[in-house]
Design a protein around this motif. Structure first.
Motif, PDB file in Angstrom:
ATOM      1  N   VAL A  21       0.834  -1.195   0.000  1.00 18.54           N
ATOM      2  CA  VAL A  21       0.000   0.000   0.000  1.00 18.54           C
ATOM      3  C   VAL A  21       0.870   1.246   0.000  1.00 18.54           C
ATOM      4  CG1 VAL A  21      -1.719   1.300   1.319  1.00 18.54           C
ATOM      5  CG2 VAL A  21      -1.931  -1.182   1.100  1.00 18.54           C
ATOM      6  N   PHE A  22       1.983   1.192   0.718  1.00 26.23           N
ATOM      7  CA  PHE A  22       2.905   2.324   0.753  1.00 26.23           C
ATOM      8  C   PHE A  22       3.932   2.127  -0.348  1.00 26.23           C
ATOM      9  CE2 PHE A  22       1.823   1.668   5.335  1.00 26.23           C
ATOM     10  CZ  PHE A  22       0.933   2.721   5.420  1.00 26.23           C
ATOM     11  N   SER A  23       4.162   3.162  -1.124  1.00 24.57           N
ATOM     12  CA  SER A  23       5.076   3.025  -2.256  1.00 24.57           C
ATOM     13  C   SER A  23       6.414   3.703  -2.002  1.00 24.57           C
ATOM     14  CB  SER A  23       4.421   3.614  -3.509  1.00 24.57           C
ATOM     15  OG  SER A  23       4.156   4.976  -3.312  1.00 24.57           O
ATOM     16  N   HIS A  24       6.681   4.089  -0.790  1.00 26.73           N
ATOM     17  CA  HIS A  24       7.945   4.750  -0.478  1.00 26.73           C
ATOM     18  C   HIS A  24       8.951   3.721   0.039  1.00 26.73           C
ATOM     19  CE1 HIS A  24      10.518   8.134   0.345  1.00 26.73           C
ATOM     20  NE2 HIS A  24      10.811   7.595   1.513  1.00 26.73           N
ATOM     21  N   ARG A  25      10.168   3.826  -0.459  1.00 25.44           N
ATOM     22  CA  ARG A  25      11.234   2.933  -0.015  1.00 25.44           C
ATOM     23  C   ARG A  25      12.240   3.764   0.753  1.00 25.44           C
ATOM     24  NH1 ARG A  25      14.629  -0.962  -4.081  1.00 25.44           N
ATOM     25  NH2 ARG A  25      16.581   0.039  -3.667  1.00 25.44           N
ATOM     26  N   PHE A  26      12.634   3.283   1.901  1.00 21.82           N
ATOM     27  CA  PHE A  26      13.598   3.992   2.726  1.00 21.82           C
ATOM     28  C   PHE A  26      15.000   3.512   2.383  1.00 21.82           C
ATOM     29  CE2 PHE A  26       9.662   4.005   5.135  1.00 21.82           C
ATOM     30  CZ  PHE A  26       9.530   5.367   5.395  1.00 21.82           C
ATOM     31  N   ASP A  27      15.871   4.454   2.125  1.00 27.54           N
ATOM     32  CA  ASP A  27      17.250   4.141   1.778  1.00 27.54           C
ATOM     33  C   ASP A  27      18.085   4.128   3.054  1.00 27.54           C
ATOM     34  OD1 ASP A  27      19.737   3.802   0.713  1.00 27.54           O
ATOM     35  OD2 ASP A  27      19.666   5.569  -0.586  1.00 27.54           O
ATOM     36  N   LEU A  28      18.403   2.947   3.518  1.00 26.47           N
ATOM     37  CA  LEU A  28      19.193   2.796   4.733  1.00 26.47           C
ATOM     38  C   LEU A  28      20.662   2.508   4.443  1.00 26.47           C
ATOM     39  CD1 LEU A  28      16.629   0.675   6.806  1.00 26.47           C
ATOM     40  CD2 LEU A  28      16.974   3.156   6.824  1.00 26.47           C
ATOM     41  N   THR A  29      21.054   2.594   3.163  1.00 24.82           N
ATOM     42  CA  THR A  29      22.448   2.340   2.818  1.00 24.82           C
ATOM     43  C   THR A  29      23.313   3.531   3.222  1.00 24.82           C
ATOM     44  OG1 THR A  29      22.183   3.229   0.587  1.00 24.82           O
ATOM     45  CG2 THR A  29      21.838   0.858   0.863  1.00 24.82           C
ATOM     46  N   LYS A  30      24.533   3.251   3.613  1.00 24.18           N
ATOM     47  CA  LYS A  30      25.455   4.289   4.066  1.00 24.18           C
ATOM     48  C   LYS A  30      25.749   5.314   2.967  1.00 24.18           C
ATOM     49  CE  LYS A  30      29.852   4.606   6.518  1.00 24.18           C
ATOM     50  NZ  LYS A  30      30.964   3.835   7.070  1.00 24.18           N
ATOM     51  N   GLU A  31      25.916   4.818   1.735  1.00 22.41           N
ATOM     52  CA  GLU A  31      26.256   5.711   0.623  1.00 22.41           C
ATOM     53  C   GLU A  31      25.023   6.265  -0.091  1.00 22.41           C
ATOM     54  OE1 GLU A  31      26.092   1.514  -0.507  1.00 22.41           O
ATOM     55  OE2 GLU A  31      27.451   2.519   0.858  1.00 22.41           O
ATOM     56  N   LYS A  32      23.827   6.042   0.470  1.00 15.92           N
ATOM     57  CA  LYS A  32      22.565   6.545  -0.112  1.00 15.92           C
ATOM     58  C   LYS A  32      22.412   6.089  -1.568  1.00 15.92           C
ATOM     59  CE  LYS A  32      21.178   8.411   3.570  1.00 15.92           C
ATOM     60  NZ  LYS A  32      20.269   7.609   4.349  1.00 15.92           N
ATOM     61  N   ARG A  33      22.642   4.826  -1.774  1.00 21.54           N
ATOM     62  CA  ARG A  33      22.631   4.214  -3.095  1.00 21.54           C
ATOM     63  C   ARG A  33      21.276   4.328  -3.804  1.00 21.54           C
ATOM     64  NH1 ARG A  33      24.602  -1.783  -3.106  1.00 21.54           N
ATOM     65  NH2 ARG A  33      26.276  -1.057  -4.391  1.00 21.54           N
ATOM     66  N   TYR A  34      20.180   4.331  -3.044  1.00 22.40           N
ATOM     67  CA  TYR A  34      18.847   4.335  -3.648  1.00 22.40           C
ATOM     68  C   TYR A  34      18.139   5.682  -3.516  1.00 22.40           C
ATOM     69  CZ  TYR A  34      19.802  -0.617  -3.580  1.00 22.40           C
ATOM     70  OH  TYR A  34      20.381  -1.836  -3.765  1.00 22.40           O
ATOM     71  N   THR A  35      18.884   6.730  -3.247  1.00 23.78           N
ATOM     72  CA  THR A  35      18.302   8.063  -3.118  1.00 23.78           C
ATOM     73  C   THR A  35      18.657   8.881  -4.352  1.00 23.78           C
ATOM     74  OG1 THR A  35      18.502   7.975  -0.711  1.00 23.78           O
ATOM     75  CG2 THR A  35      18.254  10.150  -1.699  1.00 23.78           C
ATOM     76  N   LEU A  36      17.635   9.469  -4.967  1.00 22.90           N
ATOM     77  CA  LEU A  36      17.870  10.314  -6.138  1.00 22.90           C
ATOM     78  C   LEU A  36      18.323  11.687  -5.683  1.00 22.90           C
ATOM     79  CD1 LEU A  36      14.715   9.409  -8.254  1.00 22.90           C
ATOM     80  CD2 LEU A  36      17.032   8.499  -8.484  1.00 22.90           C
TER      81      LEU A  36
END
Length: 103
Positions: A21-36
């Protein structure tokens, strides 16, 4: 009753998250690999005409390419969430060349 609510509400939120239902993914990687980056988001928002990205990553690939395919698809879905004019399609290069008579 208040005791039960503090367990019931997080359980409901967790279940909704599991079912997508929630479409947000939290980027918990140290290098912020999944953050635009902000610049990427602004560039995506600036697309005014429909844009289709053709990705030649379809077909029978080894596991490492399947992982690349999945990550690429996830990234393109994030792009589409920011701007619905952005679309993508995965193409099997072998089938595409067959369709065009190159074999």
């Amino acid at each position: 009753m208040k005791q039960n609510l503090k367990y019931i509400i997080p359980a409901i939120i967790l279940l909704l998250g599991i079912f997508g239902v929630f479409s947000h993914r939290f980027d918990l990687t140290k290098e912020k690999r999944y953050t635009l980056s902000d610049a990427t988001v602004e560039t995506l928002k600036s697309v005014k005409e429909p844009l289709t990205v053709e990705v030649y990553l379809e077909g029978d690939f080894p596991a490492s390419f399947k992982q690349l395919q999945n990550e690429t698809q996830f990234l393109l879905e994030e792009f589409r969430k920011i701007n619905p004019k952005i679309d993508y399609k995965f193409i099997d290069l072998a089938m595409d060349t067959l369709d065009q008579g190159y074999y």
